[in-house]
Design a protein around this motif. Structure first.
Motif, PDB file in Angstrom:
ATOM      1  N   ARG A  19       0.767  -1.043  -0.071  1.00 39.48           N
ATOM      2  CA  ARG A  19       0.114   0.048   0.148  1.00 39.48           C
ATOM      3  C   ARG A  19       0.976   1.409   0.029  1.00 39.48           C
ATOM      4  O   ARG A  19       0.674   2.212  -0.691  1.00 39.48           O
ATOM      5  CB  ARG A  19      -1.124  -0.157   1.170  1.00 39.48           C
ATOM      6  N   ASP A  20       1.810   1.201   0.747  1.00 35.62           N
ATOM      7  CA  ASP A  20       2.893   2.440   0.713  1.00 35.62           C
ATOM      8  C   ASP A  20       3.366   2.629  -0.654  1.00 35.62           C
ATOM      9  O   ASP A  20       3.588   3.881  -1.259  1.00 35.62           O
ATOM     10  CB  ASP A  20       4.090   2.231   1.720  1.00 35.62           C
ATOM     11  N   ARG A  23       1.058   4.321  -2.876  1.00 33.63           N
ATOM     12  CA  ARG A  23       0.700   5.611  -2.778  1.00 33.63           C
ATOM     13  C   ARG A  23       1.681   6.490  -3.334  1.00 33.63           C
ATOM     14  O   ARG A  23       1.516   7.472  -3.770  1.00 33.63           O
ATOM     15  CB  ARG A  23       0.652   6.046  -1.218  1.00 33.63           C
ATOM     16  N   HIS A  24       2.919   5.796  -3.516  1.00 36.38           N
ATOM     17  CA  HIS A  24       3.879   6.421  -4.283  1.00 36.38           C
ATOM     18  C   HIS A  24       3.801   6.739  -5.651  1.00 36.38           C
ATOM     19  O   HIS A  24       4.237   7.745  -6.129  1.00 36.38           O
ATOM     20  CB  HIS A  24       5.532   5.660  -4.172  1.00 36.38           C
ATOM     21  N   ASP A  26       0.990   7.590  -6.921  1.00 42.53           N
ATOM     22  CA  ASP A  26      -0.210   8.523  -7.225  1.00 42.53           C
ATOM     23  C   ASP A  26      -0.476   9.272  -8.295  1.00 42.53           C
ATOM     24  O   ASP A  26       0.595   9.592  -8.935  1.00 42.53           O
ATOM     25  CB  ASP A  26      -0.180   9.565  -5.927  1.00 42.53           C
TER      26      ASP A  26
END
Length: 146
Positions: A19-20, A23-24, A26
């Motif tokens: 998930r991290d 998000r990168h 985006d």
């Protein structure tokens, strides 16, 4: 090569890492999913052919999109173990399958320093980002059917 191109990164057993990583990226289409014993982040460029490389223009567009994905991966948080762009699912190698292969035959493969060391610190790998090495990606080619 048929199928939708994506950059898929294996993040080990932690969904939060996948998930991290998502998000990168985006602004890109991404998804988090489990495959085998690991969690993955898949990032798909918009506007590419869904039937593979059918022309020189398809090859150029795919190459440009994949190079942008690798460029973004260079600045991603170090939460993935390995990553590879491709189409048709061949980039979704499970860890054990990956380690049984000659990694130098997989253009575009990005691996953590730990995986690189376990694979024998092969000289064919180049620096990619802090903590990662890779077999450079050279782009896609259109090969007309004969």
């Amino acid at each position: 090569m048929a199928g939708i191109f994506a950059l898929n990164a294996e993040c080990g057993g932690r969904e939060t890492h996948a998930r991290d990583l998502a998000r990168h990226f985006d602004g890109w289409t991404s998804r988090v999913f489990s495959h085998g014993t690991g969690w993955w982040c898949g990032v798909t460029p918009e506007g590419l052919s869904e039937t593979g490389i059918g022309s020189g223009a398809d090859a150029a567009a795919t190459t440009a999109a994949v190079r942008r994905l690798y460029w973004l991966l260079r600045t991603a948080p170090p939460v993935y173990r390995y990553a590879l762009a491709g189409g048709g699912g061949e980039e979704l190698r499970k860890y054990d399958t990956l380690m049984a292969e000659d990694l130098t035959l997989v253009p575009g493969l990005v691996v953590s320093e730990d995986i690189w060391a376990a694979a024998g610190r092969r000289l064919e790998f180049s620096d990619f980002a802090p903590g990662y090495r890779w077999i450079p990606y050279h782009g896609e080619r259109y090969t007309p059917a004969r």
